[in-house]
Design a protein around this motif. Structure first.
Motif, PDB file in Angstrom:
ATOM      1  N   SER A  17       0.690  -1.189   0.075  1.00 41.92           N
ATOM      2  CA  SER A  17      -0.254  -0.190   0.585  1.00 41.92           C
ATOM      3  C   SER A  17       0.670   1.278  -0.067  1.00 41.92           C
ATOM      4  N   THR A  18       0.315   2.727   0.113  1.00 41.54           N
ATOM      5  CA  THR A  18       1.365   3.486  -0.176  1.00 41.54           C
ATOM      6  C   THR A  18       1.513   4.011   1.219  1.00 41.54           C
ATOM      7  N   SER A  19       1.762   3.465   2.100  1.00 40.06           N
ATOM      8  CA  SER A  19       1.982   3.721   3.459  1.00 40.06           C
ATOM      9  C   SER A  19       2.740   2.429   3.686  1.00 40.06           C
ATOM     10  N   GLU A  20       2.400   1.294   3.817  1.00 43.79           N
ATOM     11  CA  GLU A  20       3.834   0.222   4.257  1.00 43.79           C
ATOM     12  C   GLU A  20       3.097  -1.260   3.695  1.00 43.79           C
ATOM     13  N   SER A  64       7.762  -2.474  11.447  1.00 44.87           N
ATOM     14  CA  SER A  64       6.499  -1.819  12.544  1.00 44.87           C
ATOM     15  C   SER A  64       5.872  -2.436  13.437  1.00 44.87           C
ATOM     16  N   TYR A  87       5.485  -5.933   8.566  1.00 43.43           N
ATOM     17  CA  TYR A  87       4.904  -5.380   7.868  1.00 43.43           C
ATOM     18  C   TYR A  87       6.176  -3.889   8.043  1.00 43.43           C
ATOM     19  N   ASN A  89       7.175  -0.143   6.925  1.00 41.03           N
ATOM     20  CA  ASN A  89       6.993   1.381   6.607  1.00 41.03           C
ATOM     21  C   ASN A  89       8.221   1.689   5.420  1.00 41.03           C
ATOM     22  N   PRO A 601       5.573  12.189  11.453  1.00 37.77           N
ATOM     23  CA  PRO A 601       4.894  12.166  10.356  1.00 37.77           C
ATOM     24  C   PRO A 601       4.069  10.720  10.800  1.00 37.77           C
ATOM     25  N   ASP A 602       2.938  10.224  10.319  1.00 36.74           N
ATOM     26  CA  ASP A 602       1.960   9.319  10.213  1.00 36.74           C
ATOM     27  C   ASP A 602       2.608   8.411  10.495  1.00 36.74           C
ATOM     28  N   THR A 603       3.668   8.146   9.106  1.00 37.05           N
ATOM     29  CA  THR A 603       4.368   6.912   9.598  1.00 37.05           C
ATOM     30  C   THR A 603       5.373   6.362  10.097  1.00 37.05           C
TER      31      THR A 603
END
Length: 674
Positions: A17-20, A64, A87, A89, A601-603
């Motif tokens: 995904s774009t974040s993980e 993560s 997972y 990041n 940042p959220d990531t």
């Protein structure tokens, strides 16, 4: 494991995904440690790094989450199926250049399902954490990055502000002392002599005595009642004549409408060259001279253009005009009836008051002003100019600003205020203010810090606290541990403001900055958050506001800021948000964790999930001073050079293994010695 891609492969990408990125670990992937090129590292571990080959080089991910995949059985019970999952990041990518491997934040492209996940080589890991800045300090090693040294850029660390956060006992104070020590030591190596460094440490707990004695620096210690302390400790000074009118107002709790105007006029007059005349006998002469100066300031301060008449500025302008009106009425009221200007002064006051009355409104107890008419303002300006022309030009001595650091005898302030308030509507309101001033004058502990004796000029003060052209650099440690509670916030505000203003004037004069570093320990006590709508002009509020100003503007004048706190949730969000580098030790409190997570940042949010479990001396470093966020094992400081912030040795003292005197005689004598 060998260095080949096959031998370094530990998993494959399962989804993206774009974040993980999610991946399966191979059955033969390490379950505890990994040995690569003779280097032993823990694997798999949260917050460690892995790489995924792609068309640009290698994508770098941080672990993560680690766990098993689950399948739903017939009895609907989730059971491990033997496949471990991770997972990742995405942190950035490694590219191969003519100069070797280089790491860049961000990613040109993400992997696809089935791509290999590898343990990075030593060279790759070095590229990830390497800091290519020439001016760096080593603060420790990263156990999750192949035990690589973690180096921070000094210019980025201090020039763009640093926050060191963590609970008591997490190693925070040692990190602060270490950052300063390692920076000075590296500077000495580079310069070959004492560096031209200027460091000010505001020390609320008296922890930093002797911490820097062995460095090739001029170390200046100051505290309250220095004569009663050990040798080579100077008396802390923040003389009251250096205070601004706002700082005076905060300590005296002066009211906005009646007391502040009189206080400002009194300060302005006392700071003039006429302070030695008899105030009572020369009241009319002083009043006329003050009226000249006041009207001149009134005119120059009230030059209005259209932007001050629009919706955004009209209330601000109205309040400023009202304040000037109050000041003028006080001065005019003190003129004798034989003064012809008294009538004209009253006429001007009535004109201003009429304009204000027509525009003033109130809603829910708050005063506001409607848009002003330019014609009204022009009429006031013309009437002002006519009156000034009749009075003549004011003496330059009366154009002294009430906020200028001009010496005066603060002992004269109470009587001067009383005389100025005579025959005015404000006379009944100044008594409590003068009583507060007199109580300050009677407190020897307070006067040792803010009084005029022993005499110290502004130049002497700056030389003491900031250093001059001496061959050695300067470290100034200001011990605030026994500063009276009534003035401690004000003292910090005054000292900090003077340092900031000195930096501003230095750049204006020389056309360049003289870099200085200011360190605020226990920052949550002095840089507390407040509501923008509260109009907080207490000494606590002023203290916070000057640090906010430094956080926003200090970099332009060469003033770097380091804040250290165990309660980030209580800190001013403005100051925290202006810090571009963070060293985060163990943080357990939920509110503090939430505050810290909002800064990144959220990531990177999951990286900070480790904060509650970090052991002492371990920290997460992130921000502008480091290429990539990482967990660091902070270097040790020699025991004698650590701040005195160790936990009390209850057991050793209780069991008499460590002796302690139980005589209080000298303590009480020192305490009560007035």
């Amino acid at each position: 494991m060998s260095n080949s891609i096959i031998d370094r492969k530990i998993g494959v990408v399962d989804s993206v995904s774009t974040s993980e990125i999610k991946g399966f670990l191979l059955d033969d992937a390490p379950k505890n440690i990994s040995i690569l090129e003779g280097n032993i590292t823990f694997f798999p571990r949260i917050n460690s790094y892995l790489v995924i080959p792609n068309e640009t080089g290698w994508l770098v991910g941080m672990i993560s989450w680690i766990g098993y995949n689950h399948a739903v059985t017939s009895d609907e019970v989730n059971l491990p199926q033997g496949k471990r999952m991770i997972y990742l990041n995405v942190m950035g990518h490694i590219v191969e250049t003519l100069h070797g491997l280089e790491f860049e934040r961000g990613a040109f492209s993400l992997p696809t399902v089935g791509d290999s996940i590898l343990i990075p080589t030593i060279e790759q890991m070095n590229a990830v954490v390497r800091n290519d800045d020439k001016n760096v300090i080593t603060i420790g090693t990263s156990p999750l990055a192949g035990n690589q040294e973690i180096k921070l850029s000094i210019d980025s660390l201090f020039g763009r502000h640093l926050a060191i956060l963590g609970n008591t006992g997490s190693g925070k104070s040692c990190t602060v002392a270490g950052i300063i020590r390692w920076s000075i030591e590296e500077s000495i190596k580079e310069a070959g002599e004492s560096p031209n460094a200027r460091i000010i440490i505001l020390d609320p707990n008296g922890e930093y005595r002797h911490t820097f004695d062995d460095l090739n620096m001029d170390v200046f210690y100051c505290a309250v009642k220095a004569d009663d302390l050990e040798q080579n400790v100077a008396q802390l000074r923040a003389p009251a004549w250096m205070w601004t009118s706002q700082e005076w107002s905060s300590i005296l709790q002066a009211s906005e409408k009646t007391q502040k105007p009189i206080l400002r006029e009194a300060l302005r007059n006392l700071k003039s060259s006429n302070i030695n005349i008899d105030v009572e006998k020369n009241k009319d002469i002083i009043s006329e001279d003050l009226l000249r100066a006041h009207l001149h300031n009134f005119l120059t301060d009230s030059i209005v253009n259209e932007e001050y008449l629009n919706r955004e500025y009209r209330t601000k302008f109205g309040k400023q005009l009202d304040e000037r009106l109050t000041n003028m009425k006080i001065i005019v009221s003190r003129l004798g009836e034989e003064f012809l200007l008294k009538t004209e002064g009253r006429a001007l006051a009535e004109k201003v008051e009429s304009v204000l009355e027509n525009k003033r409104g109130e809603y829910n107890g708050n005063v506001y002003y409607n848009s002003f008419n330019l014609q009204d303002i022009d009429d006031i300006r013309k009437q002002l100019q006519d009156l000034i022309d009749k009075l003549g030009k004011p003496s330059k001595k009366y154009l002294c600003n009430e906020d200028d650091p001009v010496e005066f005898e603060i002992e004269k302030l109470p009587s001067f205020i009383q005389v100025m308030a005579q025959d005015s509507a404000a006379s009944q309101y100044v008594e409590f203010m003068t009583i507060r001033i007199e109580s300050l004058l009677k407190n020897s502990n307070i006067m040792s810090v803010v009084g005029s004796e022993p005499h110290i000029s502004l130049l002497d003060w700056i030389n003491q606290y900031l250093g001059n052209n001496d061959e050695k650099g300067k470290i100034c440690v200001i011990d605030l541990s026994i500063v009276p509670a009534e003035i401690v916030h004000l003292v910090v505000a005054v000292v900090t403001r003077l340092i900031f203003e000195a930096m501003q004037r230095y750049r204006k004069h020389y056309g360049q900055e003289l870099p200085k570093l200011m360190v605020m320990e226990e920052a949550h006590t002095f840089i507390k958050k407040y509501s923008d709508d509260s109009g907080d002009y207490s000494s606590n509020g002023l203290c916070t506001k000057i640090f906010e100003k430094i956080a926003r503007e200090g970099r332009k004048f060469g003033l770097g800021l380091v804040i250290s706190s165990q309660r980030p949730s209580e800190l001013s969000p403005t100051v925290l948000s202006q810090c571009n580098s963070y060293i985060l030790h163990r943080i357990v409190n939920d509110k503090d964790q939430e505050m810290v997570k909002r800064l990144v940042p959220d990531t990177l949010g999951k990286l900070l999930d480790e904060l509650p479990s970090l052991p002492t001396k371990k920290a997460i470093v992130l921000g502008a001073a480091v290429p990539i966020p990482t967990v660091v094992d902070i270097k040790d400081l020699p025991y004698g050079k650590r701040p005195k912030s160790d936990n009390p040795e209850f057991w050793k003292v209780w069991t008499r293994k460590n002796n302690r005197s139980t005589s209080w005689n000298e303590v009480v004598e020192n305490w009560t010695d007035m």
